[in-house]
Design an enzyme around this catalytic site. Structure first.
Site, PDB file in Angstrom:
ATOM      1  N   ARG A  38       0.594  -1.180  -0.004  1.00 30.42           N
ATOM      2  CA  ARG A  38      -0.179   0.062  -0.036  1.00 30.42           C
ATOM      3  C   ARG A  38       0.993   1.396  -0.126  1.00 30.42           C
ATOM      4  O   ARG A  38       0.500   2.485   0.590  1.00 30.42           O
ATOM      5  CB  ARG A  38      -1.043  -0.032   1.155  1.00 30.42           C
ATOM      6  CG  ARG A  38      -2.333   0.820   0.866  1.00 30.42           C
ATOM      7  CD  ARG A  38      -3.329   0.681   1.917  1.00 30.42           C
ATOM      8  NE  ARG A  38      -3.725  -0.613   2.248  1.00 30.42           N
ATOM      9  CZ  ARG A  38      -4.244  -1.253   3.101  1.00 30.42           C
ATOM     10  NH1 ARG A  38      -3.967  -0.468   4.392  1.00 30.42           N
ATOM     11  NH2 ARG A  38      -4.656  -2.443   3.133  1.00 30.42           N
ATOM     12  N   ARG A  42      -3.208   6.591   1.152  1.00 33.04           N
ATOM     13  CA  ARG A  42      -3.959   7.846   1.625  1.00 33.04           C
ATOM     14  C   ARG A  42      -2.901   8.757   2.412  1.00 33.04           C
ATOM     15  O   ARG A  42      -3.115   9.915   3.003  1.00 33.04           O
ATOM     16  CB  ARG A  42      -5.030   7.625   2.535  1.00 33.04           C
ATOM     17  CG  ARG A  42      -6.379   7.215   1.706  1.00 33.04           C
ATOM     18  CD  ARG A  42      -7.394   6.802   2.610  1.00 33.04           C
ATOM     19  NE  ARG A  42      -7.181   5.432   3.188  1.00 33.04           N
ATOM     20  CZ  ARG A  42      -7.983   4.843   3.926  1.00 33.04           C
ATOM     21  NH1 ARG A  42      -8.967   5.443   4.574  1.00 33.04           N
ATOM     22  NH2 ARG A  42      -7.720   3.775   4.438  1.00 33.04           N
ATOM     23  N   ARG A  51      -8.057  12.131  -4.691  1.00 37.60           N
ATOM     24  CA  ARG A  51      -9.078  11.518  -3.939  1.00 37.60           C
ATOM     25  C   ARG A  51     -10.174  12.489  -3.930  1.00 37.60           C
ATOM     26  O   ARG A  51     -11.304  12.260  -3.909  1.00 37.60           O
ATOM     27  CB  ARG A  51      -8.779  10.687  -2.818  1.00 37.60           C
ATOM     28  CG  ARG A  51      -8.457   9.456  -3.076  1.00 37.60           C
ATOM     29  CD  ARG A  51      -9.232   8.354  -3.799  1.00 37.60           C
ATOM     30  NE  ARG A  51     -10.522   8.146  -3.598  1.00 37.60           N
ATOM     31  CZ  ARG A  51     -11.140   7.193  -2.369  1.00 37.60           C
ATOM     32  NH1 ARG A  51     -10.329   6.617  -1.831  1.00 37.60           N
ATOM     33  NH2 ARG A  51     -12.230   7.576  -2.163  1.00 37.60           N
ATOM     34  N   ASP A  87      -7.401  -2.466  -6.915  1.00 37.16           N
ATOM     35  CA  ASP A  87      -7.757  -3.031  -5.690  1.00 37.16           C
ATOM     36  C   ASP A  87      -7.920  -4.528  -6.017  1.00 37.16           C
ATOM     37  O   ASP A  87      -8.213  -4.693  -7.123  1.00 37.16           O
ATOM     38  CB  ASP A  87      -9.104  -2.355  -5.377  1.00 37.16           C
ATOM     39  CG  ASP A  87      -9.608  -2.728  -3.886  1.00 37.16           C
ATOM     40  OD1 ASP A  87      -9.031  -2.239  -2.837  1.00 37.16           O
ATOM     41  OD2 ASP A  87     -10.313  -3.631  -3.665  1.00 37.16           O
ATOM     42  N   TYR A 165     -15.534 -11.839   0.550  1.00 36.37           N
ATOM     43  CA  TYR A 165     -16.328 -10.471   0.241  1.00 36.37           C
ATOM     44  C   TYR A 165     -17.463 -10.500  -0.499  1.00 36.37           C
ATOM     45  O   TYR A 165     -18.479 -10.050  -0.465  1.00 36.37           O
ATOM     46  CB  TYR A 165     -15.349  -9.522  -0.619  1.00 36.37           C
ATOM     47  CG  TYR A 165     -14.336  -8.874   0.257  1.00 36.37           C
ATOM     48  CD1 TYR A 165     -14.642  -7.577   0.770  1.00 36.37           C
ATOM     49  CD2 TYR A 165     -12.998  -9.281   0.069  1.00 36.37           C
ATOM     50  CE1 TYR A 165     -13.668  -6.762   1.534  1.00 36.37           C
ATOM     51  CE2 TYR A 165     -11.943  -8.448   0.894  1.00 36.37           C
ATOM     52  CZ  TYR A 165     -12.379  -7.487   1.451  1.00 36.37           C
ATOM     53  OH  TYR A 165     -11.413  -6.749   2.331  1.00 36.37           O
TER      54      TYR A 165
END
Length: 359
Positions: A38, A42, A51, A87, A165
């Protein structure tokens, strides 16, 4: 631009020069390579600015934007590998599931798998049709980084993680629905994971054909949801099938399974060329369990990057000391960087690993 076929994949180097690719083959390196799970995310102000203008799925599906995000940490920190910004969940959309990312709540599947009929209705379309944006992003990044000898990593989710998921409709604390389907409908479970293997293997091979020089498979939830016996019965056969198919890509494949400390050797035995290690075991102990003949990647606790430099440095040094100078170590965190990670700590980490390990 037309999508490249598998036959058009770039030739695989027999003796790569990039430290990351050399470490993946246990070849001598001038220094320990470092990249971070990652690493585009962010914690970077440049990413947060993007974003504010675009949703996560817009970034993933727009090749130029995905490539821009992929390159942000490479330009900022001179890391030894770039992992394409994407993703693990978008391939589920091509299978017929409705995906959105809800601010503050994470991913949500609008029509989760609940019955055996739901399993049978899922499609297995080729990645060239459903993941064209990510494949084009890989081509862009490969062209940008070729002269800098920084390899591009493609990735995908493992079958159990994607199944959880799809069944839970999002993230889960106890995986009750997933395990209930697994135990009550074993034939449907086998069909579901078989479809996921088909889709993910095709996707990973397509990423290699588009220019990815290494691949990583993320199994984020099997280790947290299942004990060893259930893992061996319901998950391992499908993981072995996936790694067996992806071996045809001819590039190093990283097997990263989170939370499998109780059966790490079993998870590693499913396949792959490099074992990604989380932070739950000391690196030397984990490496011994999977066998020193296998390259490993890891395994700093990502939360350590929130600590003062004096503490972070000690923990970086501990990982390096436990690696013991053995060939085949890729320095990384044991899970993804957190949003609050100070960018300066990332910079200092990269510089320190290079200073400590340069020959």
């Amino acid at each position: 631009m037309a999508v490249q076929g598998v036959s058009e994949a770039p030739a695989v180097e027999t003796e790569p020069t990039a430290p990351f690719l050399r470490a993946c083959r246990r070849l001598p390196v001038e220094r320990t390579p470092v990249w971070l799970l990652r690493q585009a995310g962010r914690y970077q102000p440049e990413y947060r600015a993007l974003r504010e203008k675009h949703s996560l799925l817009e970034l993933v599906r727009t090749p130029e934007l995905a490539a821009q995000v992929t390159l942000l940490p490479i330009d900022s920190f001179d890391l030894d590998a770039a992992i394409v910004f994407s993703d693990i969940l978008p391939p589920l959309v091509g299978m017929g599931l409705e995906l959105e990312f809800v601010q503050g709540d994470g991913p949500r599947i609008g029509n989760p798998v609940a019955t055996t009929r739901d399993v049978d209705l899922l499609g297995t379309p080729p990645a060239e049709e459903t993941m064209a944006g990510t494949l084009e992003a890989i081509r862009i990044v490969r062209r940008e980084l070729e002269a800098r000898d920084v390899p591009v990593i493609g990735f995908a989710g493992a079958p159990f993680t994607l199944a959880s998921y799809a069944i839970e409709g999002g993230t889960s604390k106890d995986f009750t629905k997933t395990k209930a389907l697994m135990l009550s409908e074993p034939a449907a479970w086998k069909r579901l994971l078989g479809k996921l293997v088909t889709v993910q293997a095709d996707y990973l091979l397509a990423q290699a054909a588009a220019g990815a020089q290494a691949l990583q498979v993320f199994d984020s939830w099997a280790g947290r949801a299942l004990g060893r016996d259930d893992y061996l019965r319901y998950v391992a056969p499908h993981n072995r099938e996936l790694y067996g198919k992806v071996a045809a890509a001819g590039v190093p494949v990283v097997n990263f399974s989170l939370g499998v400390g109780a059966y790490l050797a079993d998870a590693a035995a499913c396949g792959g060329d490099v074992v990604g290690l989380d932070w739950s075991l000391p690196l030397d102990e984990a490496w011994e369990r999977v066998g020193f003949e296998l390259p490993v990647q890891g395994n700093l606790d990502p939360v350590a990057l929130l600590a003062p430099w004096r503490e972070l440095r000690l923990r970086i040094d501990d990982v390096l000391e436990r690696a013991g100078g053995r060939p085949g170590h890729v320095f990384n965190v044991g899970h993804g960087l957190t949003p609050g990670t100070p960018p300066d700590n990332v910079r200092r980490l990269v510089e320190h690993v290079r200073e400590r390990t340069s020959s």
